[in-house]
Design an enzyme around this catalytic site. Structure first.
Site, PDB file in Angstrom:
ATOM      1  CD  GLN A 130     -11.935  34.417  52.382  1.00 14.61           C
ATOM      2  OE1 GLN A 130     -12.451  34.175  53.467  1.00 14.61           O
ATOM      3  NE2 GLN A 130     -10.626  34.336  52.180  1.00 14.61           N
ATOM      4  CG  HIS A 277     -10.042  30.944  57.846  1.00 13.39           C
ATOM      5  ND1 HIS A 277     -10.022  31.861  56.812  1.00 13.39           N
ATOM      6  CD2 HIS A 277     -11.324  30.484  57.896  1.00 13.39           C
ATOM      7  CE1 HIS A 277     -11.227  31.945  56.272  1.00 13.39           C
ATOM      8  NE2 HIS A 277     -12.032  31.123  56.913  1.00 13.39           N
ATOM      9  CG  ASN A 297     -15.666  30.263  56.667  1.00 14.27           C
ATOM     10  OD1 ASN A 297     -14.865  31.190  56.550  1.00 14.27           O
ATOM     11  ND2 ASN A 297     -15.342  29.019  56.383  1.00 14.27           N
TER      12      ASN A 297
END
Ligand SMILES: *[C@@H]1O[C@H](CO)[C@@H](O)[C@H](O)[C@H]1NC(C)=O
Ligand SMILES: *[C@@H]1O[C@H](CO)[C@@H](O)[C@H](O)[C@H]1NC(C)=O
Length: 330
Positions: A130, A277, A297
């Site tokens: 990200q 998150h 993740n």
């Protein structure tokens, strides 16, 4: 000293000696860190400011290692304070949650199987990154859509666009400032998601460039997993859903993940209400008697366990059971 210690530090092994490290050794470890992660600072002043944060982080890493069964070490985030890390790399915003009732999966008496791993079954794309944009929620969203695209619609594994969500799903979600997976599913009830290659990731907020004729997949509805009587009940239901449906979008408190380097996280302290998150549960299993979730993740493949982490299952750690959902594709 002691090249050995530095090497161990950078290999993110378990280390317990920060408190006894000399300043010059810390400076050398920091220099190595800047090379490993290609960090550039604009001035000596900035360099020294980051060095002192790094030094403080060595103490924090030591503490994490003391209070958790997972290993913690130097990651790409070792020059950031917790607040900077949270600002730049988290971005799940529970306050954006709207109170509309959603379809819920009732707690079932089924028992989840003892091992599941969707990454080995062609339902999970490679780990993405990200960048310094709080768009975790968009990655969690694409993750469960990518899974359902294969498992529900029987299509080939395809990577879908986070940037479209960052740029276009702006009614409630806030791009790099954070958002919610459920809001993104709602957005996709009236727009279709483009592929990653049609609408590539830039890691910054941009204007919406959605082209309807390139939209591939939409959402009919989504399911929030209902909280059971106990945390263990809820996590059992999650296991059943993971098995029957596929990868699940979940929120967690990621405060313990800044320096995560491997193992099954089971931190002493991790507020289950502090969800900040968005990630994707892709598997479950058990290792040496410890039940775990395997979680994808979005911090690149060199973080954690090849971009994944494991966290203890059945105990509601870090609130992993609190906001679990998946889309039903149109
Ligand atoms: C999946 O990919 C294969 C190989 O490229 C292709 O032959 C097949 O038609 C594709 N299946 C679907 C459902 O698109
Ligand atoms: C949208 O995509 C189609 C198909 O690729 C293309 O022909 C069209 O020019 C695109 N529209 C815009 C506004 O980019």
């Amino acid at each position: 000293m002691n090249k050995l210690i530095i090497v161990a530090l950078l290999a993110a092994c378990v280390f317990a000696r920060f408190s006894t490290m000399q300043d010059q050794d810390i400076a050398a470890a920091f220099k190595k860190f800047t090379q490993t992660y290609n960090k550039k600072y604009s001035s000596e002043e900035h360099y020294n400011a980051r060095l002192s944060i790094f030094k403080e982080n060595l103490r924090r890493i030591e503490l994490f290692n003391k209070n958790d069964e997972a290993q913690h070490g130097i990651t790409q985030f070792a020059d950031l304070t917790h607040e900077e890390f949270a600002d730049m790399y988290l971005g799940y915003k529970p306050q954006l949650r709207n109170s509309q009732a959603k379809v819920s999966l009732s707690s079932t008496p089924f028992t989840a199987p003892t091992a599941i791993d969707w990454t080995t079954k062609g339902a999970v794309t490679p780990v993405k990154n990200q960048g310094s944009c709080g768009s975790c929620w968009a990655f969690s969203t694409t993750g469960s859509i990518e899974g359902q695209y294969v498992l529900q619609l029987k299509q080939n594994l395809t990577s879908f666009s986070e940037q479209q969500l960052v740029d276009c799903d702006t009614k409630e979600d806030q791009g790099c400032n954070g958002g919610l997976m459920d809001n993104a599913f709602t957005y996709l009830e009236s727009a279709k998601l483009e592929t990653e290659s049609a609408y590539p990731y830039t890691a910054v907020d941009g204007s919406c460039k959605y082209n309807q004729s390139l939209g591939v997949v939409g959402v009919a509805s989504f399911v929030d997993i209902e909280q059971g009587k106990t945390v263990a009940d809820t996590e059992n239901t999650m296991g059943v859903a993971l098995d029957n449906i596929g990868p699940l979008s979940v929120a967690i408190n990621a405060n313990n993940l800044q320096f995560y380097a491997g193992g099954i996280s089971n931190p002493l302290i991790c507020n289950p209400n502090g969800l900040n998150h968005g990630v994707l549960i892709v598997g479950l299993g058990s290792e040496n008697g410890k039940d775990f979730w395997k979680v994808k993740n979005s911090w690149g493949a060199s973080w954690g366990e090849k971009g994944y982490f494991r966290i203890v299952r059945g105990k509601g750690k870090c609130g992993i059971n609190r906001a679990v959902s998946y889309p039903v594709l149109a």
